[in-house]
Design an enzyme around this catalytic site. Structure first.
Site, PDB file in Angstrom:
ATOM      1  N   SER A   5      -4.848  -5.180  10.739  1.00 25.36           N
ATOM      2  CA  SER A   5      -3.913  -5.093   9.608  1.00 25.36           C
ATOM      3  C   SER A   5      -3.313  -3.704   9.411  1.00 25.36           C
ATOM      4  CB  SER A   5      -4.597  -5.538   8.314  1.00 25.36           C
ATOM      5  OG  SER A   5      -5.557  -4.591   7.899  1.00 25.36           O
ATOM      6  N   LYS A  65      -6.629  -0.170   3.688  1.00 27.27           N
ATOM      7  CA  LYS A  65      -5.184  -0.372   3.516  1.00 27.27           C
ATOM      8  C   LYS A  65      -4.549   0.947   3.088  1.00 27.27           C
ATOM      9  CE  LYS A  65      -5.528  -4.943   3.859  1.00 27.27           C
ATOM     10  NZ  LYS A  65      -5.747  -5.343   5.209  1.00 27.27           N
TER      11      LYS A  65
END
Length: 178
Positions: free
Chosen positions: A42, A88
């Site tokens: 991701s 993230k």
């Protein structure tokens, strides 16, 4: 008798050293720095799956979380209750307006220029205002990331630290640039 006492003394000294090392290691890992393995793609192209990073768990508390920081956090329990951290990039700070539309991320109605983005997002989201004590997070691999566009903002209390250094693989060793 002297040899027996000497052996006992050595065993006690070794046990003391091991206990001290365990306590020191546990204290550093839980409060100062920790190593983390990246569980998914991701964050590509910035960080690859199975890369290993050092997470600063102490100094970020003094400097605060900034836009574009890469953070490690506890994910929403309804998505992952494994106890593993997620990673993230911080896009929206408390009070920011975030919207994703037409392949662009807008922050406070201004399009972001994101050189780290793998590809333009193929979805729409928002607009939302990031609540107090929360952050809006996106993976750099926007179309293959379970992030704030999917589950909402992250409460600050779930943040474990800031990823600061990739140490594995060696050919990509270095700080995680913004």
């Amino acid at each position: 008798m002297a040899k027996k006492r000497s052996l006992t003394k050595v065993i006690i000294e070794v046990a003391e050293i091991l206990i001290f090392a365990f306590i020191l290691s546990w204290g550093l890992r839980s409060n100062v720095v920790e190593a983390a393995t990246i569980p998914s793609p991701s964050m590509m192209p910035t960080i690859h799956e199975q890369d290993r990073v050092i997470v600063d768990k102490l100094f970020y508390k003094f400097t605060g979380i900034k836009r574009d920081d890469i953070i490690v956090f506890n994910p929403p329990k309804n998505l992952d209750s494994s106890g593993d951290y997620w990673i993230k990039r911080v896009i929206g700070l408390p009070g920011d307006k975030v919207q994703i539309t037409g392949g662009k991320v807008y922050l406070n109605d201004q399009p972001l220029t994101e050189p780290f983005e793998m590809e333009a997002p193929n979805y729409n989201y928002g607009p939302v205002i990031v609540p107090k004590d929360s952050y809006f997070l996106l993976g750099d691999n926007r179309n293959h990331s379970l992030d704030s566009h999917y589950w909402g903002t992250l409460p600050a209390k779930e943040i474990e630290g800031k990823a600061v250094l990739r140490y594995w693989p060696l050919q990509r060793f270095g700080t995680l640039a913004k």
